[in-house]
Design a protein around this motif. Structure first.
Motif, PDB file in Angstrom:
ATOM      1  N   ILE A 112       0.861  -1.193   0.000  1.00  0.00           N
ATOM      2  CA  ILE A 112       0.000   0.000   0.000  1.00  0.00           C
ATOM      3  C   ILE A 112       0.900   1.247   0.000  1.00  0.00           C
ATOM      4  O   ILE A 112       0.694   2.186  -0.776  1.00  0.00           O
ATOM      5  CB  ILE A 112      -0.938   0.002   1.228  1.00  0.00           C
ATOM      6  N   ALA A 113       1.934   1.238   0.847  1.00  0.00           N
ATOM      7  CA  ALA A 113       2.845   2.389   0.938  1.00  0.00           C
ATOM      8  C   ALA A 113       3.562   2.617  -0.390  1.00  0.00           C
ATOM      9  O   ALA A 113       3.655   3.749  -0.867  1.00  0.00           O
ATOM     10  CB  ALA A 113       3.845   2.177   2.067  1.00  0.00           C
ATOM     11  N   ILE A 114       4.054   1.535  -0.997  1.00  0.00           N
ATOM     12  CA  ILE A 114       4.799   1.687  -2.253  1.00  0.00           C
ATOM     13  C   ILE A 114       3.870   2.192  -3.359  1.00  0.00           C
ATOM     14  O   ILE A 114       4.249   3.053  -4.164  1.00  0.00           O
ATOM     15  CB  ILE A 114       5.469   0.355  -2.669  1.00  0.00           C
ATOM     16  N   THR A 115       2.634   1.686  -3.377  1.00  0.00           N
ATOM     17  CA  THR A 115       1.674   2.132  -4.394  1.00  0.00           C
ATOM     18  C   THR A 115       1.467   3.639  -4.300  1.00  0.00           C
ATOM     19  O   THR A 115       1.552   4.360  -5.298  1.00  0.00           O
ATOM     20  CB  THR A 115       0.313   1.422  -4.203  1.00  0.00           C
ATOM     21  N   TYR A 116       1.223   4.109  -3.086  1.00  0.00           N
ATOM     22  CA  TYR A 116       1.030   5.545  -2.864  1.00  0.00           C
ATOM     23  C   TYR A 116       2.245   6.341  -3.333  1.00  0.00           C
ATOM     24  O   TYR A 116       2.120   7.305  -4.105  1.00  0.00           O
ATOM     25  CB  TYR A 116       0.742   5.778  -1.378  1.00  0.00           C
ATOM     26  N   ILE A 117       3.429   5.914  -2.880  1.00  0.00           N
ATOM     27  CA  ILE A 117       4.644   6.673  -3.184  1.00  0.00           C
ATOM     28  C   ILE A 117       4.902   6.716  -4.690  1.00  0.00           C
ATOM     29  O   ILE A 117       5.158   7.777  -5.268  1.00  0.00           O
ATOM     30  CB  ILE A 117       5.853   6.056  -2.441  1.00  0.00           C
ATOM     31  N   GLU A 118       4.815   5.552  -5.344  1.00  0.00           N
ATOM     32  CA  GLU A 118       5.130   5.501  -6.770  1.00  0.00           C
ATOM     33  C   GLU A 118       4.067   6.220  -7.599  1.00  0.00           C
ATOM     34  O   GLU A 118       4.373   6.821  -8.626  1.00  0.00           O
ATOM     35  CB  GLU A 118       5.283   4.044  -7.231  1.00  0.00           C
ATOM     36  N   PHE A 119       2.822   6.125  -7.151  1.00  0.00           N
ATOM     37  CA  PHE A 119       1.731   6.827  -7.845  1.00  0.00           C
ATOM     38  C   PHE A 119       2.024   8.323  -7.876  1.00  0.00           C
ATOM     39  O   PHE A 119       2.004   8.962  -8.924  1.00  0.00           O
ATOM     40  CB  PHE A 119       0.423   6.565  -7.093  1.00  0.00           C
ATOM     41  N   ILE A 120       2.334   8.876  -6.721  1.00  0.00           N
ATOM     42  CA  ILE A 120       2.591  10.312  -6.630  1.00  0.00           C
ATOM     43  C   ILE A 120       3.833  10.697  -7.420  1.00  0.00           C
ATOM     44  O   ILE A 120       3.851  11.693  -8.147  1.00  0.00           O
ATOM     45  CB  ILE A 120       2.766  10.730  -5.151  1.00  0.00           C
ATOM     46  N   ARG A 121       4.880   9.873  -7.284  1.00  0.00           N
ATOM     47  CA  ARG A 121       6.132  10.239  -7.944  1.00  0.00           C
ATOM     48  C   ARG A 121       6.047  10.146  -9.463  1.00  0.00           C
ATOM     49  O   ARG A 121       6.866  10.743 -10.168  1.00  0.00           O
ATOM     50  CB  ARG A 121       7.274   9.342  -7.432  1.00  0.00           C
ATOM     51  N   GLY A 122       5.045   9.410  -9.938  1.00  0.00           N
ATOM     52  CA  GLY A 122       4.934   9.218 -11.375  1.00  0.00           C
ATOM     53  C   GLY A 122       4.094  10.271 -12.086  1.00  0.00           C
ATOM     54  O   GLY A 122       3.952  10.233 -13.301  1.00  0.00           O
ATOM     55  N   VAL A 123       3.527  11.204 -11.320  1.00  0.00           N
ATOM     56  CA  VAL A 123       2.639  12.207 -11.927  1.00  0.00           C
ATOM     57  C   VAL A 123       3.198  13.600 -11.634  1.00  0.00           C
ATOM     58  O   VAL A 123       3.663  13.856 -10.526  1.00  0.00           O
ATOM     59  CB  VAL A 123       1.200  12.072 -11.349  1.00  0.00           C
ATOM     60  N   PRO A 124       3.171  14.505 -12.622  1.00  0.00           N
ATOM     61  CA  PRO A 124       3.695  15.857 -12.376  1.00  0.00           C
ATOM     62  C   PRO A 124       2.944  16.560 -11.240  1.00  0.00           C
ATOM     63  O   PRO A 124       1.735  16.355 -11.078  1.00  0.00           O
ATOM     64  CB  PRO A 124       3.444  16.591 -13.697  1.00  0.00           C
ATOM     65  N   THR A 125       3.660  17.362 -10.505  1.00  0.00           N
ATOM     66  CA  THR A 125       3.076  18.047  -9.350  1.00  0.00           C
ATOM     67  C   THR A 125       1.861  18.888  -9.740  1.00  0.00           C
ATOM     68  O   THR A 125       0.825  18.861  -9.072  1.00  0.00           O
ATOM     69  CB  THR A 125       4.150  18.961  -8.717  1.00  0.00           C
ATOM     70  N   LEU A 126       1.981  19.605 -10.850  1.00  0.00           N
ATOM     71  CA  LEU A 126       0.884  20.471 -11.277  1.00  0.00           C
ATOM     72  C   LEU A 126      -0.383  19.658 -11.568  1.00  0.00           C
ATOM     73  O   LEU A 126      -1.480  20.027 -11.174  1.00  0.00           O
ATOM     74  CB  LEU A 126       1.313  21.276 -12.511  1.00  0.00           C
ATOM     75  N   VAL A 127      -0.173  18.523 -12.233  1.00  0.00           N
ATOM     76  CA  VAL A 127      -1.317  17.658 -12.559  1.00  0.00           C
ATOM     77  C   VAL A 127      -1.949  17.125 -11.277  1.00  0.00           C
ATOM     78  O   VAL A 127      -3.179  17.069 -11.144  1.00  0.00           O
ATOM     79  CB  VAL A 127      -0.858  16.499 -13.478  1.00  0.00           C
ATOM     80  N   LEU A 128      -1.104  16.759 -10.315  1.00  0.00           N
ATOM     81  CA  LEU A 128      -1.623  16.238  -9.046  1.00  0.00           C
ATOM     82  C   LEU A 128      -2.436  17.296  -8.304  1.00  0.00           C
ATOM     83  O   LEU A 128      -3.427  16.989  -7.650  1.00  0.00           O
ATOM     84  CB  LEU A 128      -0.473  15.758  -8.163  1.00  0.00           C
ATOM     85  N   ILE A 129      -1.987  18.536  -8.398  1.00  0.00           N
ATOM     86  CA  ILE A 129      -2.731  19.605  -7.718  1.00  0.00           C
ATOM     87  C   ILE A 129      -4.148  19.699  -8.269  1.00  0.00           C
ATOM     88  O   ILE A 129      -5.120  19.751  -7.524  1.00  0.00           O
ATOM     89  CB  ILE A 129      -1.973  20.946  -7.827  1.00  0.00           C
ATOM     90  N   PHE A 130      -4.266  19.631  -9.601  1.00  0.00           N
ATOM     91  CA  PHE A 130      -5.611  19.618 -10.202  1.00  0.00           C
ATOM     92  C   PHE A 130      -6.383  18.379  -9.766  1.00  0.00           C
ATOM     93  O   PHE A 130      -7.544  18.450  -9.378  1.00  0.00           O
ATOM     94  CB  PHE A 130      -5.503  19.630 -11.737  1.00  0.00           C
ATOM     95  N   THR A 131      -5.730  17.239  -9.862  1.00  0.00           N
ATOM     96  CA  THR A 131      -6.431  15.982  -9.583  1.00  0.00           C
ATOM     97  C   THR A 131      -6.923  15.922  -8.145  1.00  0.00           C
ATOM     98  O   THR A 131      -8.066  15.558  -7.881  1.00  0.00           O
ATOM     99  CB  THR A 131      -5.499  14.776  -9.861  1.00  0.00           C
ATOM    100  N   VAL A 132      -6.036  16.278  -7.215  1.00  0.00           N
ATOM    101  CA  VAL A 132      -6.441  16.215  -5.809  1.00  0.00           C
ATOM    102  C   VAL A 132      -7.521  17.245  -5.526  1.00  0.00           C
ATOM    103  O   VAL A 132      -8.560  16.942  -4.940  1.00  0.00           O
ATOM    104  CB  VAL A 132      -5.228  16.423  -4.872  1.00  0.00           C
ATOM    105  N   ALA A 133      -7.296  18.479  -5.990  1.00  0.00           N
ATOM    106  CA  ALA A 133      -8.209  19.562  -5.616  1.00  0.00           C
ATOM    107  C   ALA A 133      -9.567  19.430  -6.296  1.00  0.00           C
ATOM    108  O   ALA A 133     -10.597  19.751  -5.703  1.00  0.00           O
ATOM    109  CB  ALA A 133      -7.580  20.911  -5.950  1.00  0.00           C
ATOM    110  N   LEU A 134      -9.574  18.947  -7.540  1.00  0.00           N
ATOM    111  CA  LEU A 134     -10.817  18.976  -8.310  1.00  0.00           C
ATOM    112  C   LEU A 134     -11.474  17.619  -8.459  1.00  0.00           C
ATOM    113  O   LEU A 134     -12.618  17.530  -8.891  1.00  0.00           O
ATOM    114  CB  LEU A 134     -10.542  19.576  -9.700  1.00  0.00           C
ATOM    115  N   VAL A 135     -10.758  16.536  -8.118  1.00  0.00           N
ATOM    116  CA  VAL A 135     -11.358  15.203  -8.257  1.00  0.00           C
ATOM    117  C   VAL A 135     -11.422  14.496  -6.908  1.00  0.00           C
ATOM    118  O   VAL A 135     -12.492  14.092  -6.458  1.00  0.00           O
ATOM    119  CB  VAL A 135     -10.561  14.332  -9.267  1.00  0.00           C
TER     120      VAL A 135
END
Lengths: 281, 255
Positions: A112-135
């Motif tokens: 579970i920990a590795i999934t979380y870490i690799e998921f985040i590290r594999g996506v650009p920060t800007l994209v994650l900001i949209f995804t987290v904030a809007l989805v």
């Protein structure tokens, strides 16, 4: 790091040249820029207006008249600093838990920990900001029966930064835990401490001490990445700068002042960090 | 308790190792090792590097899990599912080659940590016992120093004090003087000799033949994961039976 390499090369030179070559000229240059900007802001009304707008309001009693957290903590610099500190504090908790999960012997927790870490590290920060904030935030709010509109963009931005940096900090904590020699765990366990006690009383205190400089660097990185929250219309300094330049078209003044503000904060923090690193050595 | 007690854990046999086998992947470290240690006995294990001495020692408190075989400590079989290994470990002190003092804690806190967590002693009581043990190993004045401020010999003596403060029934020593400068070896061996004379049950892996001669009740010579020969120090050192023992001893003594 480059500073260290420099020092090694310098020590081979004659000692009379050492002082000049080892001198932090780069720092003089940057401080020179900061002083120059400071002078401009003091004397030039165009720069001063840009600065005063971007700096924003510091909230306080006047802020109470507005509704919501933005009113309370103000705008501009106070938002940048407030969101960074809050998001970093949450990221520390997430990162510590995920870092512990990352080194867990339990396969489910570790994955579970590795999934979380690799998921985040594999996506650009800007994209994650949209995804987290809007989805993700609306989805969680919906699941909890909260109104999506009730969640301010500040909260969304902080959530996004905390989730993103939680993954980075997890790797920092993991490295810290692995930097403690295995003999420490063995000695603790041989005294009868269970795994959790050994981690809490023996491994973590040493691991955290080892990673404090790395955590400091990530704090500085987060301070800079807080500028990305401008895409959510969070009224931190980058958003204030966009608003100002958008209405006045004074791009040069706006973005030089913005650069000045970030550089002043990050240089101050990184000097503090260097001083601390020297002290613990 | 069952009346039909396993015969080999009767009475004063405090450590019973039965047919211990341990491999690390393709490397067999311990190959069918059996040994019974009586209460108060001092066993010294010697042998060439890679002979499995340390692995045997580390299996006694399950720092290494045996691949197969059994270890009984005071009648408790460690491999049983219901055995709480942490309770057993609190009764079995261990001293390491690299000392392994907790670097973030003072000497005093090193010695009180497990006492307070495991023995549930209050701060005052734990510190009193810690000071007693520091007196015993001869460095009470270092109570408030940090490990990095101590010499290797002092660190190792603190490590011994840390184990003793738990009032263990058994002390395990894993090459306790191998990482020390020559002039510091004696101060550690003196503490160990003192402990042996006081009746502590000890299993010691070491290259210090002088210690084996003066303290050991039995010396175990190991090679390739098994016991080659086990005798009193007098017999083993003066009249070894096996060719491999002779070869090993001649190398050690020629140094």
């Amino acid at each position: 790091m480059t500073g260290e390499i420099q020092t090694i090369q310098d020590s081979r030179d004659q000692s009379s040249r050492y002082d000049l070559r080892g001198f932090p000229w780069w720092l003089i240059a940057i401080i020179g820029f900061l002083i120059f900007m400071f002078f401009l802001i003091l004397t030039n009304p165009d720069y001063r207006r840009a600065f005063e707008f971007i700096r924003g309001e510091f909230g306080g009693i006047a802020g109470f008249r507005d509704s919501g957290m933005a009113g309370f903590i103000g705008t501009g610099i106070s938002i940048t600093i407030f969101t960074t500190i809050v998001a970093f504090a949450i990221a520390l908790v997430i990162g510590l838990l995920a870092g512990l999960g990352r080194v867990s012997t339990n396969i489910i927790i570790r994955n579970i920990a590795i999934t979380y870490i690799e998921f985040i590290r594999g996506v650009p920060t800007l994209v994650l900001i949209f995804t987290v904030a809007l989805v993700i935030v609306p989805a969680v709010a919906g699941a909890l029966g909260l109104s999506n509109q009730a969640i301010s963009s500040n909260v969304r931005g902080i959530t996004a930064l905390a989730i993103i940096y939680g993954a980075f900090l997890a790797e920092v904590f993991r490295a810290g835990i692995e930097s403690v020699p295995s003999g420490q765990m063995e000695a603790a366990r041989s005294l009868g401490l269970n795994g959790g006690q050994a981690m809490r009383h023996v491994i973590l205190p040493q691991a955290i001490r080892n990673v404090l400089p790395a955590l400091g660097n990530d704090f500085i990185a987060m301070l800079k990445d807080s500028s990305l929250m401008s895409v959510l219309a969070v009224r931190e300094i980058t958003q204030m700068a966009r608003l100002y330049s958008g209405s006045t078209f004074r791009f040069r003044e706006t973005y030089l002042v913005l650069t000045f503000l970030y550089l002043a904060m990050t240089i101050a923090l990184s000097l503090l960090l260097r001083w601390y690193e020297k002290r613990i050595r | 308790m069952e009346t039909n007690m396993t015969p080999h854990v009767l009475g004063d046999d405090i450590i019973v190792i039965e047919d211990l086998y341990k491999d690390f992947g393709s490397v067999v470290a311990v190959n069918g090792f059996s040994l019974t240690v009586r209460r108060g006995e001092v066993i010294v294990i010697v042998g060439p590097s890679g002979s499995g001495k340390s692995t045997v020692l580390r299996c006694i408190n399950h720092l290494e899990m045996p691949t197969s075989g059994s270890v009984y400590i005071d009648g408790v079989r460690l491999e049983d599912k219901q055995t709480d290994i942490n309770l057993v470990r609190a009764e079995v002190g261990m001293v390491f080659q690299q000392f392994n003092l907790f670097g973030h804690l003072t000497v005093l806190d090193n010695i009180t940590l497990a006492q307070r967590l495991i023995r549930k002693r209050d701060k005052k009581e734990a510190e009193r016992i810690a000071m007693e043990q520091l007196e015993r190993v001869g460095i009470p004045e270092k109570a408030h120093a940090y490990p990095r401020q101590l010499s290797g010999g002092q660190q190792q003596r603190v490590a011994i004090a840390r184990s003793l403060a738990m009032n263990p029934k058994i002390m395990l020593f894993d090459e306790p003087t191998s990482a020390l400068d020559p002039e510091m070896i004696k101060e550690v061996l003196d503490v160990m000799l003192d402990l042996a004379r006081g009746g502590m049950t000890m299993v010691v892996v070491t290259h210090e033949m002088g210690f084996a001669r003066s303290a050991a009740d039995r010396v175990v010579f190991m090679d390739q994961g098994n016991i080659i020969e086990m005798e009193s120090p007098k017999v083993l050192f003066n009249d070894p039976k096996h060719e491999r023992t002779k070869m090993f001893l001649s190398k050690i003594i020629s140094h």
